[in-house]
Design an enzyme around this catalytic site. Structure first.
Site, PDB file in Angstrom:
ATOM      1  N   THR A 209     -44.480 -67.113 -17.233  1.00 57.97           N
ATOM      2  CA  THR A 209     -45.843 -67.081 -16.697  1.00 57.97           C
ATOM      3  C   THR A 209     -45.859 -66.992 -15.175  1.00 57.97           C
ATOM      4  OG1 THR A 209     -47.819 -68.461 -16.436  1.00 57.97           O
ATOM      5  CG2 THR A 209     -45.773 -69.626 -16.790  1.00 57.97           C
ATOM      6  N   ASP A 210     -46.965 -66.490 -14.631  1.00 55.26           N
ATOM      7  CA  ASP A 210     -47.121 -66.466 -13.168  1.00 55.26           C
ATOM      8  C   ASP A 210     -47.361 -67.862 -12.595  1.00 55.26           C
ATOM      9  OD1 ASP A 210     -49.732 -66.881 -14.051  1.00 55.26           O
ATOM     10  OD2 ASP A 210     -50.627 -65.232 -12.908  1.00 55.26           O
ATOM     11  N   GLU A 211     -47.676 -68.836 -13.482  1.00 57.19           N
ATOM     12  CA  GLU A 211     -47.989 -70.187 -12.978  1.00 57.19           C
ATOM     13  C   GLU A 211     -46.780 -70.852 -12.314  1.00 57.19           C
ATOM     14  OE1 GLU A 211     -50.367 -72.765 -15.288  1.00 57.19           O
ATOM     15  OE2 GLU A 211     -51.621 -71.150 -16.041  1.00 57.19           O
TER      16      GLU A 211
ATOM     17  N   TYR B 277     -47.177 -78.210 -17.431  1.00 56.11           N
ATOM     18  CA  TYR B 277     -46.911 -76.947 -18.130  1.00 56.11           C
ATOM     19  C   TYR B 277     -46.116 -75.990 -17.233  1.00 56.11           C
ATOM     20  CZ  TYR B 277     -47.693 -72.087 -19.523  1.00 56.11           C
ATOM     21  OH  TYR B 277     -47.512 -70.756 -19.819  1.00 56.11           O
TER      22      TYR B 277
ATOM     23  N   LYS C 206     -42.207 -74.480 -17.561  1.00 61.34           N
ATOM     24  CA  LYS C 206     -41.844 -73.057 -17.595  1.00 61.34           C
ATOM     25  C   LYS C 206     -40.945 -72.716 -16.395  1.00 61.34           C
ATOM     26  CE  LYS C 206     -43.208 -70.255 -20.129  1.00 61.34           C
ATOM     27  NZ  LYS C 206     -42.788 -69.785 -21.493  1.00 61.34           N
TER      28      LYS C 206
HETATM   29  P1  NAD Z   1     -49.736 -69.980 -27.894  1.00 56.35           P
HETATM   30  O1  NAD Z   1     -49.894 -71.421 -27.575  1.00 56.35           O
HETATM   31  O2  NAD Z   1     -50.897 -69.206 -28.396  1.00 56.35           O
HETATM   32  O3  NAD Z   1     -48.566 -69.804 -28.970  1.00 56.35           O
HETATM   33  C1  NAD Z   1     -47.358 -70.509 -28.893  1.00 56.35           C
HETATM   34  C2  NAD Z   1     -46.655 -70.383 -30.241  1.00 56.35           C
HETATM   35  O4  NAD Z   1     -45.396 -71.094 -30.151  1.00 56.35           O
HETATM   36  C3  NAD Z   1     -47.429 -71.021 -31.406  1.00 56.35           C
HETATM   37  O5  NAD Z   1     -47.438 -70.150 -32.497  1.00 56.35           O
HETATM   38  C4  NAD Z   1     -46.641 -72.294 -31.715  1.00 56.35           C
HETATM   39  O6  NAD Z   1     -46.721 -72.677 -33.075  1.00 56.35           O
HETATM   40  C5  NAD Z   1     -45.236 -71.886 -31.316  1.00 56.35           C
HETATM   41  N1  NAD Z   1     -44.388 -73.026 -30.967  1.00 56.35           N
HETATM   42  C6  NAD Z   1     -44.693 -74.063 -30.139  1.00 56.35           C
HETATM   43  N2  NAD Z   1     -43.678 -74.930 -30.088  1.00 56.35           N
HETATM   44  C7  NAD Z   1     -42.678 -74.436 -30.877  1.00 56.35           C
HETATM   45  C8  NAD Z   1     -41.376 -74.862 -31.204  1.00 56.35           C
HETATM   46  N3  NAD Z   1     -40.877 -76.005 -30.720  1.00 56.35           N
HETATM   47  N4  NAD Z   1     -40.636 -74.090 -32.020  1.00 56.35           N
HETATM   48  C9  NAD Z   1     -41.112 -72.941 -32.525  1.00 56.35           C
HETATM   49  N5  NAD Z   1     -42.373 -72.494 -32.265  1.00 56.35           N
HETATM   50  C10 NAD Z   1     -43.128 -73.225 -31.441  1.00 56.35           C
HETATM   51  O7  NAD Z   1     -49.132 -69.323 -26.587  1.00 56.35           O
HETATM   52  P2  NAD Z   1     -49.349 -67.859 -25.997  1.00 56.35           P
HETATM   53  O8  NAD Z   1     -50.540 -67.868 -25.138  1.00 56.35           O
HETATM   54  O9  NAD Z   1     -49.204 -66.877 -27.085  1.00 56.35           O
HETATM   55  O10 NAD Z   1     -48.075 -67.760 -25.027  1.00 56.35           O
HETATM   56  C11 NAD Z   1     -46.824 -67.275 -25.500  1.00 56.35           C
HETATM   57  C12 NAD Z   1     -45.820 -67.297 -24.369  1.00 56.35           C
HETATM   58  O11 NAD Z   1     -46.286 -66.497 -23.287  1.00 56.35           O
HETATM   59  C13 NAD Z   1     -45.580 -68.693 -23.781  1.00 56.35           C
HETATM   60  O12 NAD Z   1     -44.226 -68.812 -23.472  1.00 56.35           O
HETATM   61  C14 NAD Z   1     -46.428 -68.715 -22.518  1.00 56.35           C
HETATM   62  O13 NAD Z   1     -45.867 -69.584 -21.562  1.00 56.35           O
HETATM   63  C15 NAD Z   1     -46.343 -67.255 -22.088  1.00 56.35           C
HETATM   64  N6  NAD Z   1     -47.487 -66.761 -21.316  1.00 56.35           N
HETATM   65  C16 NAD Z   1     -48.766 -66.909 -21.785  1.00 56.35           C
HETATM   66  C17 NAD Z   1     -49.835 -66.363 -21.057  1.00 56.35           C
HETATM   67  C18 NAD Z   1     -51.268 -66.452 -21.533  1.00 56.35           C
HETATM   68  O14 NAD Z   1     -52.167 -66.074 -20.797  1.00 56.35           O
HETATM   69  N7  NAD Z   1     -51.533 -66.930 -22.735  1.00 56.35           N
HETATM   70  C19 NAD Z   1     -49.582 -65.685 -19.851  1.00 56.35           C
HETATM   71  C20 NAD Z   1     -48.254 -65.585 -19.401  1.00 56.35           C
HETATM   72  C21 NAD Z   1     -47.221 -66.099 -20.150  1.00 56.35           C
HETATM   73  O1  DAU Z   2     -51.541 -67.485 -15.712  1.00 54.49           O
HETATM   74  C1  DAU Z   2     -50.939 -67.479 -16.971  1.00 54.49           C
HETATM   75  C2  DAU Z   2     -51.372 -68.701 -17.744  1.00 54.49           C
HETATM   76  O2  DAU Z   2     -52.728 -68.494 -18.093  1.00 54.49           O
HETATM   77  C3  DAU Z   2     -50.530 -68.973 -18.978  1.00 54.49           C
HETATM   78  O3  DAU Z   2     -49.217 -69.268 -18.590  1.00 54.49           O
HETATM   79  C4  DAU Z   2     -51.091 -70.147 -19.770  1.00 54.49           C
HETATM   80  O4  DAU Z   2     -50.363 -70.332 -20.964  1.00 54.49           O
HETATM   81  C5  DAU Z   2     -52.539 -69.838 -20.104  1.00 54.49           C
HETATM   82  O5  DAU Z   2     -53.128 -70.946 -20.767  1.00 54.49           O
HETATM   83  C6  DAU Z   2     -53.337 -69.517 -18.828  1.00 54.49           C
HETATM   84  O6  DAU Z   2     -53.469 -70.708 -18.000  1.00 54.49           O
HETATM   85  P1  DAU Z   2     -54.840 -71.108 -17.293  1.00 54.49           P
HETATM   86  O7  DAU Z   2     -54.827 -72.553 -17.034  1.00 54.49           O
HETATM   87  O8  DAU Z   2     -55.133 -70.195 -16.164  1.00 54.49           O
HETATM   88  O9  DAU Z   2     -55.877 -70.726 -18.494  1.00 54.49           O
HETATM   89  P2  DAU Z   2     -57.161 -71.461 -19.077  1.00 54.49           P
HETATM   90  O10 DAU Z   2     -57.785 -70.519 -20.044  1.00 54.49           O
HETATM   91  O11 DAU Z   2     -56.882 -72.850 -19.523  1.00 54.49           O
HETATM   92  O12 DAU Z   2     -58.109 -71.564 -17.797  1.00 54.49           O
HETATM   93  C7  DAU Z   2     -58.496 -70.413 -17.058  1.00 54.49           C
HETATM   94  C8  DAU Z   2     -59.315 -70.893 -15.868  1.00 54.49           C
HETATM   95  O13 DAU Z   2     -60.572 -71.413 -16.359  1.00 54.49           O
HETATM   96  C9  DAU Z   2     -58.679 -72.041 -15.086  1.00 54.49           C
HETATM   97  O14 DAU Z   2     -58.997 -71.908 -13.714  1.00 54.49           O
HETATM   98  C10 DAU Z   2     -59.355 -73.290 -15.642  1.00 54.49           C
HETATM   99  C11 DAU Z   2     -60.747 -72.788 -15.998  1.00 54.49           C
HETATM  100  N1  DAU Z   2     -61.394 -73.473 -17.144  1.00 54.49           N
HETATM  101  C12 DAU Z   2     -60.718 -73.575 -18.305  1.00 54.49           C
HETATM  102  C13 DAU Z   2     -61.263 -74.198 -19.403  1.00 54.49           C
HETATM  103  C14 DAU Z   2     -60.499 -74.336 -20.696  1.00 54.49           C
HETATM  104  C15 DAU Z   2     -62.691 -73.951 -17.024  1.00 54.49           C
HETATM  105  O15 DAU Z   2     -63.322 -73.839 -15.959  1.00 54.49           O
HETATM  106  N2  DAU Z   2     -63.248 -74.573 -18.113  1.00 54.49           N
HETATM  107  C16 DAU Z   2     -62.580 -74.734 -19.293  1.00 54.49           C
HETATM  108  O16 DAU Z   2     -63.156 -75.343 -20.240  1.00 54.49           O
END
Ligand code: NAD
Ligand code: DAU
Length: 350
Positions: A132-134, A157, A161
């Protein structure tokens, strides 16, 4: 080349969208989807894939080294796409340990299993870590994250990562394992668990519930359509250089409040509601502790070196996303009727 790819976390948001792309596109590859099915994993996200001969689901934990050794052995796995993670920042604030377990210990357990199975024979192998970019921390008003930006994670989190990324690189430098990494910005689209901003807001708008915007709402994220991310993963997997990292982003920055307002207007149209009625549900609520102010990706390396660029514009993607969640009433209601209720009332004091 024939490949057998272990995809971890394939029942989650990005994993399920990625598998839908890859299983259809690469009929000569075999995909083993290993997922623990935590609250975020959902087999309904993979509807339709079971009928494919090149796809197998295994329920299990990436921290279970015996299971991993068995899988590498049984399926002769020669590539890994590692997505399994605890992924929600707010949950990491209330329960950091599960993030340390899965995101750090789980990643090392998986690296060790690959190292053991491949035993120094790395010819046709790839270990691809999806991150992730975080990890880069928080930007001010200007600037972008590049692949050389120093890590400065600020939530449990992102710290978990940020710990996993250098561990993956350590297996490249120390053992010669062929690794690739990518760090992506915020994804949006179908099958995202409704704890994340957009599906949570869509569900609340539909049900005329308040829309909780953290702090002053001026926090900024760079949004990317999930299928664009899946395509970028495909490109990095096939064309990316060994040992390299690629930033992936949408060139699409939005302040949260502006995005929520655009979503409100989109939903008013789709639900045939009076203009402005969804906006009236917006409430500014207590901020997320340690909330990162701004993320923005410089994605020029993946564009220049591998030719990947995002395709879907925000207005188009947001409309498609809103429509999808409105159409998937059963998918959403099954999720929000269970443990989600308890999570929601704890997180939002409601
Ligand atoms: P998600 O939470 O939707 O899915 C995570 C999946 O991993 C789930 O299906 C869960 O059951 C599985 N999991 C969790 N713990 C596990 C374990 N111990 N063993 C096996 N499976 C397990 O997450 P996502 O949003 O699909 O993100 C997927 C990946 O991409 C993550 O590594 C996250 O850090 C990265 N990522 C997400 C975003 C985003 O915006 N969602 C952006 C950048 C990177
Ligand atoms: O940048 C990549 C990341 O993006 C991934 O690595 C993470 O897995 C993914 O969850 C996401 O993280 P964020 O924290 O940016 O996403 P989230 O959807 O939780 O929140 C997006 C923005 O909105 C953040 O600034 C917090 C804000 N927010 C979020 C929620 C859930 C609100 O203002 N209200 C809310 O109820």
């Amino acid at each position: 080349m024939k490949r057998t790819i272990l995809v971890t976390g394939g029942a989650g948001f990005i994993g399920s969208n990625l598998l839908r792309l890859m299983v259809n596109k690469y009929s000569d590859y075999t995909f083993i989807n290993l997922d623990k099915l935590t609250y975020a994993g959902n087999l309904e996200n993979l509807k339709g894939l079971d009928s494919f001969d090149n796809y197998t689901f295994v329920k299990g934990d990436i921290c279970d080294s015996n299971l991993l050794n068995d899988l590498f052995n049984k399926y002769s796995i020669n590539a890994v796409m590692h997505l399994a993670a605890e992924s929600h920042v707010d949950r990491s604030i209330s329960n950091p340990m599960s993030f340390i377990e899965t995101n750090i210990v789980g990643t090392v357990t998986l690296l060790n299993a690959a190292k053991y199975a491949w035993d120094g024979n790395y010819d046709d192998k790839i270990f691809y870590h999806i991150s992730t970019d975080e990890v880069y921390g928080s930007l001010g008003e200007t600037g972008f994250f590049t692949e050389t930006t120093s890590y400065d994670p600020r939530s449990p989190y992102s710290a978990s990562k940020a710990s996993s990324d250098p561990l993956v690189r350590a297996y490249y430098h120390t053992y010669g394992m062929p690794v690739k990494l990518s760090n992506c910005s915020n994804n949006y689209g179908p099958y995202q668990f409704p704890e994340k901003l957009l599906p949570l807001m869509i569900n609340n708008i539909k049900n005329n519930k308040e829309l909780p915007v953290y702090g002053d709402g001026k926090y900024t994220r760079d949004w990317l359509w999930v299928d664009d991310h899946a395509e970028a993963i495909d490109v990095v997997f096939h064309k990316g250089a060994i040992g390299e990292t690629y930033n992936i982003g949408g060139n699409n920055e939005w302040k949260n409040i502006d995005l929520v307002e655009l979503l409100c207007d989109t939903m008013d149209q789709l639900l045939d509601r009076e203009v402005g009625s969804s906006r009236s549900l917006i409430r500014f609520v207590k901020d997320r502790p340690g909330h990162d102010r701004r993320y923005a990706i410089d994605a020029s390396k993946i564009k220049d070196d591998l030719g990947w660029e995002p395709k879907v514009q925000m207005q188009e993607g947001l409309l498609a996303t809103a429509k999808w969640y409105l159409e998937q009433e059963e998918w959403m209601s099954r999720i929000v009727s269970g443990a989600y209720k308890e999570y929601y009332s704890k997180q939002y004091n409601s």
